[in-house]
Design an enzyme around this catalytic site. Sequence first.
Site, PDB file in Angstrom:
ATOM      1  N   ASP A  16       0.861  -1.171   0.000  1.00  0.00           N
ATOM      2  CA  ASP A  16       0.000   0.000   0.000  1.00  0.00           C
ATOM      3  C   ASP A  16       0.906   1.233   0.000  1.00  0.00           C
ATOM      4  OD1 ASP A  16      -2.366   1.677   0.546  1.00  0.00           O
ATOM      5  OD2 ASP A  16      -1.469   1.862   2.538  1.00  0.00           O
ATOM      6  N   SER A 123      -2.378   1.015  -4.895  1.00  0.00           N
ATOM      7  CA  SER A 123      -2.912   2.103  -4.081  1.00  0.00           C
ATOM      8  C   SER A 123      -4.187   2.692  -4.661  1.00  0.00           C
ATOM      9  CB  SER A 123      -1.853   3.213  -3.983  1.00  0.00           C
ATOM     10  OG  SER A 123      -2.367   4.374  -3.371  1.00  0.00           O
ATOM     11  N   ASN A 124      -4.960   3.321  -3.769  1.00  0.00           N
ATOM     12  CA  ASN A 124      -6.101   4.123  -4.193  1.00  0.00           C
ATOM     13  C   ASN A 124      -5.673   5.365  -4.965  1.00  0.00           C
ATOM     14  OD1 ASN A 124      -8.183   2.548  -3.113  1.00  0.00           O
ATOM     15  ND2 ASN A 124      -8.189   3.623  -1.155  1.00  0.00           N
TER      16      ASN A 124
END
Length: 233
Positions: A16, A123-124
């Site tokens: 992340d 990741s977002n």
Amino acid sequence: MVGDNNLHDIRACVFDAYGTLFDFNAPLAARRARIGPAADRLSAVWRQKQIDYTWLRSLMGKYADFWQVTGEALDYALAVCEVDDPALRAELMQLYLALDAFPDARPCLEALKGRRMRTAVLSNGTATMLTAAVNANTLTPLLDRVLSVDACGTFKPHPSVYQLAVDELDAQPAQVCFVSANGWDAAGAAAFGFRAVWINRAGAPVETLPFPPVAEIRGLDELAGLLPSQPEE
């Protein structure tokens, strides 16, 4: 440690970004003197709303990229803290593009690359945001892939997000070690089938969901000791 710490057959390590490799508190720290006593609250509300809005947009089926979500969350946090400063808002957003990496991020990635372990970020964040953060910390040579949820149009912990890493790295879920400092993200990765490792920097309790991480560590400096000295072919 939690779960069954069996990581001997890992072929790739996926990280992340925000809170794991990069410190999302850095923008507020850089402007603490200007913001004053509200800085810590502003940072906490900004981060929580950023996550909340990704979940809400996913449930509503109303995707907007993470840059927009981050701005919307910041607007809410500024309103909560009664800070009316458009110039500060613009500065904080720009600082988010160049977040500081945690001190243990580079040594961890270097150790994994020294073992010929494939590495990636999932990741977002948008591709632009992630590229900016990676470049600002000169981590590009240490990462094989930088993957954004923009490719599937929804946010973590939707399974389609974790599938991106499987497709890009040509590995089975059980061959991927997924590393996150966000307990909910580690749970989502574990539910998908990844071998999730949770970085518990704050000493928080484990999420009470039936998808525990295989290991809990306090920092990235502990990760290499859990992984094989060389990935299996």
